[in-house]
Design an enzyme around this catalytic site. Sequence first.
Site, mmCIF file in Angstrom:
data_model
loop_
_atom_site.group_PDB
_atom_site.id
_atom_site.type_symbol
_atom_site.label_atom_id
_atom_site.label_comp_id
_atom_site.label_asym_id
_atom_site.label_seq_id
_atom_site.Cartn_x
_atom_site.Cartn_y
_atom_site.Cartn_z
ATOM 1 N N HIS A 224 -39.077 -9.142 6.527
ATOM 2 C CA HIS A 224 -38.083 -9.217 7.597
ATOM 3 C C HIS A 224 -36.891 -8.283 7.446
ATOM 4 C CE1 HIS A 224 -36.068 -11.891 4.670
ATOM 5 N NE2 HIS A 224 -34.955 -11.552 5.281
HETATM 6 C C1 UD1 Z 1 -30.478 -12.780 8.487
HETATM 7 C C2 UD1 Z 1 -29.586 -12.245 7.366
HETATM 8 C C3 UD1 Z 1 -30.441 -11.778 6.208
HETATM 9 C C4 UD1 Z 1 -31.387 -12.862 5.750
HETATM 10 C C5 UD1 Z 1 -32.182 -13.403 6.941
HETATM 11 C C6 UD1 Z 1 -32.966 -14.597 6.458
HETATM 12 C C7 UD1 Z 1 -27.485 -11.123 7.991
HETATM 13 C C8 UD1 Z 1 -26.828 -9.801 8.096
HETATM 14 N N1 UD1 Z 1 -28.824 -11.096 7.811
HETATM 15 O O1 UD1 Z 1 -31.265 -11.720 8.961
HETATM 16 O O2 UD1 Z 1 -29.615 -11.421 5.126
HETATM 17 O O3 UD1 Z 1 -32.262 -12.324 4.805
HETATM 18 O O4 UD1 Z 1 -31.282 -13.818 7.971
HETATM 19 O O5 UD1 Z 1 -34.004 -14.936 7.290
HETATM 20 O O6 UD1 Z 1 -26.846 -12.132 8.065
HETATM 21 N N2 UD1 Z 1 -33.821 -14.806 15.857
HETATM 22 C C9 UD1 Z 1 -34.505 -15.722 16.591
HETATM 23 N N3 UD1 Z 1 -34.408 -17.036 16.229
HETATM 24 C C10 UD1 Z 1 -33.665 -17.470 15.183
HETATM 25 C C11 UD1 Z 1 -32.960 -16.511 14.442
HETATM 26 C C12 UD1 Z 1 -33.047 -15.181 14.780
HETATM 27 O O7 UD1 Z 1 -35.193 -15.385 17.542
HETATM 28 O O8 UD1 Z 1 -33.619 -18.685 14.912
HETATM 29 C C13 UD1 Z 1 -33.916 -13.379 16.224
HETATM 30 C C14 UD1 Z 1 -32.809 -12.990 17.201
HETATM 31 O O9 UD1 Z 1 -33.299 -12.063 18.097
HETATM 32 C C15 UD1 Z 1 -31.798 -12.290 16.284
HETATM 33 C C16 UD1 Z 1 -32.723 -11.637 15.263
HETATM 34 O O10 UD1 Z 1 -33.797 -12.560 15.095
HETATM 35 O O11 UD1 Z 1 -30.998 -11.412 16.989
HETATM 36 C C17 UD1 Z 1 -32.077 -11.390 13.938
HETATM 37 O O12 UD1 Z 1 -31.417 -12.537 13.453
HETATM 38 P P1 UD1 Z 1 -30.132 -12.385 12.506
HETATM 39 O O13 UD1 Z 1 -29.676 -13.690 12.022
HETATM 40 O O14 UD1 Z 1 -29.116 -11.505 13.173
HETATM 41 O O15 UD1 Z 1 -30.702 -11.512 11.321
HETATM 42 P P2 UD1 Z 1 -31.954 -11.780 10.391
HETATM 43 O O16 UD1 Z 1 -32.853 -10.606 10.458
HETATM 44 O O17 UD1 Z 1 -32.536 -13.121 10.665
HETATM 45 N N1 UDP Z 2 -39.022 -19.663 3.559
HETATM 46 C C1 UDP Z 2 -39.597 -20.719 4.270
HETATM 47 N N2 UDP Z 2 -40.519 -20.426 5.230
HETATM 48 C C2 UDP Z 2 -40.930 -19.156 5.511
HETATM 49 C C3 UDP Z 2 -40.338 -18.090 4.778
HETATM 50 C C4 UDP Z 2 -39.389 -18.387 3.811
HETATM 51 O O1 UDP Z 2 -39.277 -21.878 4.029
HETATM 52 O O2 UDP Z 2 -41.778 -18.972 6.403
HETATM 53 C C5 UDP Z 2 -37.978 -19.977 2.557
HETATM 54 C C6 UDP Z 2 -38.207 -19.441 1.169
HETATM 55 O O3 UDP Z 2 -38.956 -20.330 0.387
HETATM 56 C C7 UDP Z 2 -36.784 -19.301 0.650
HETATM 57 C C8 UDP Z 2 -35.999 -18.933 1.884
HETATM 58 O O4 UDP Z 2 -36.788 -19.343 2.992
HETATM 59 O O5 UDP Z 2 -36.331 -20.563 0.175
HETATM 60 C C9 UDP Z 2 -35.752 -17.445 1.918
HETATM 61 O O6 UDP Z 2 -35.256 -17.074 3.177
HETATM 62 P P1 UDP Z 2 -35.431 -15.619 3.775
HETATM 63 O O7 UDP Z 2 -36.538 -14.887 3.123
HETATM 64 O O8 UDP Z 2 -35.462 -15.793 5.247
HETATM 65 O O9 UDP Z 2 -34.019 -14.959 3.438
HETATM 66 P P2 UDP Z 2 -33.472 -14.092 2.212
HETATM 67 O O10 UDP Z 2 -33.650 -14.884 0.976
HETATM 68 O O11 UDP Z 2 -34.210 -12.791 2.221
HETATM 69 O O12 UDP Z 2 -32.049 -13.864 2.567
#
Ligand code: UD1
Ligand code: UDP
Length: 374
Positions: A208
């Site tokens: 991601h």
């Molecule tokens: C965010 C964090 C990242 C973390 C990740 C975990 C920041 C800068 N990034 O990235 O560090 O690793 O979360 O998963 O804070 N969206 C949905 N549904 C949701 C959430 C997001 O559709 O419930 C979509 C939306 O279009 C949104 C995009 O995903 O704009 C990105 O979501 P966002 O929280 O901005 O960044 P992540 O890539 O999820």
């Molecule tokens: N995780 C989960 N379901 C998924 C993918 C990840 O429960 O489909 C959990 C994973 O075990 C860990 C956390 O989400 O505890 C990590 O989140 P993510 O990879 O979204 O964020 P990051 O750690 O990169 O910020």
Amino acid sequence: MKPLKVLHVVGARPNFMKVGPVHRALEATGAAVSVVVHTGQHYDAKMSDVFFRDLGLPEPDHYLGVGGGTHAEQTARVMLAFEPVLLDEQPDLVLVVGDVNSTLAAALVAAKLQVPVAHVEAGLRSFDRAMPEELNRLCTDALSDLLFVTEQSGLDNLRREGVPDAKVHFVGNVMIDSLVAALPKARAAGAVERLGLPPRGFVLMTMHRPSNVDEEAPLREVVRLVEALAARLPVVLPLHPRTAGNLARFGLRERLDRIPALHLVEPLGYLDFLGLMEAAAAVVTDSGGVQEETTFLGVPCLTLRENTERPVTIAVGTNELAPLDADHVAARLDAILAGEGRKGEIPPLWDGHAAERIAEVLVAWRRETSNVSS
Ligand code: UD1
Ligand code: UDP
């Protein structure tokens, strides 16, 4: 002495498993009361609600509903919505975790209102300022009064940056507290059997990071990689919404749909994901937290990034960095399957009790600060 009032901030998927144990450990002291604020950065049921159920977290007291947007929009929206809540709740301390936009936004609002800030997972550095999380980590640590560290590199980084030792506490890893507590339930949840997977005979993959999925060329290489891995073993790929959106945008989703050995699924709940992670032959990821969880579980992990802010997972654990190159990663999987993966050990203080140590420090801090102010 009045109980310590802690306002916990959560916003995105990786926050929930970090706040849960601290919340519980503070309640167990009998000397603290907790308020939970959910910023709504992640809002889909599969990115948020499921974790409250799986981790036994209390319903948030405040839900800010900020959603997505550019970095500035998202950070600003959290700040705007968080400020009145903070003014109203008047906590003794704001506790933030990790490195997402919600973490920095809440820390900045609190620091400006002179509410002390505790940062759980402080000191991690990738030294890559192209990563938004690195900027969030640097700024949050600079604003924090209590910094809780998971690994030695965090102590070294904070010392080099001139953070006074008195603010810094090496407590271990709260994410591992959640893992240890949930493992029996994760096994009982039976995701491996439900998907008909052979234990130790499949690959679990997550992807991601913007650098891997936001542009067409790297995302094409991710798809080529899934094809290469699935030619060897079944692959489970729960799709993060960012990745799902970009696969659709670049017309790449159909190629994945055509891979017979691929289980392309929605984001998984914590228990299902943990159950799969423990039983996988290897994990391929760009996640921060998954690098740590695989190290604890002793499962080989290939992290498709140029750097990691969690170097202990490489020096001590089962993690290795790999370029986003399908041939290279497939060759590394072959080596792992041939028994050449990293064996690894569990890093110091990743023992399931980090949150208790945090609670102890916070209760002692409360005692000291109320002595000073009375
Ligand atoms: C965010 C964090 C990242 C973390 C990740 C975990 C920041 C800068 N990034 O990235 O560090 O690793 O979360 O998963 O804070 N969206 C949905 N549904 C949701 C959430 C997001 O559709 O419930 C979509 C939306 O279009 C949104 C995009 O995903 O704009 C990105 O979501 P966002 O929280 O901005 O960044 P992540 O890539 O999820
Ligand atoms: N995780 C989960 N379901 C998924 C993918 C990840 O429960 O489909 C959990 C994973 O075990 C860990 C956390 O989400 O505890 C990590 O989140 P993510 O990879 O979204 O964020 P990051 O750690 O990169 O910020």
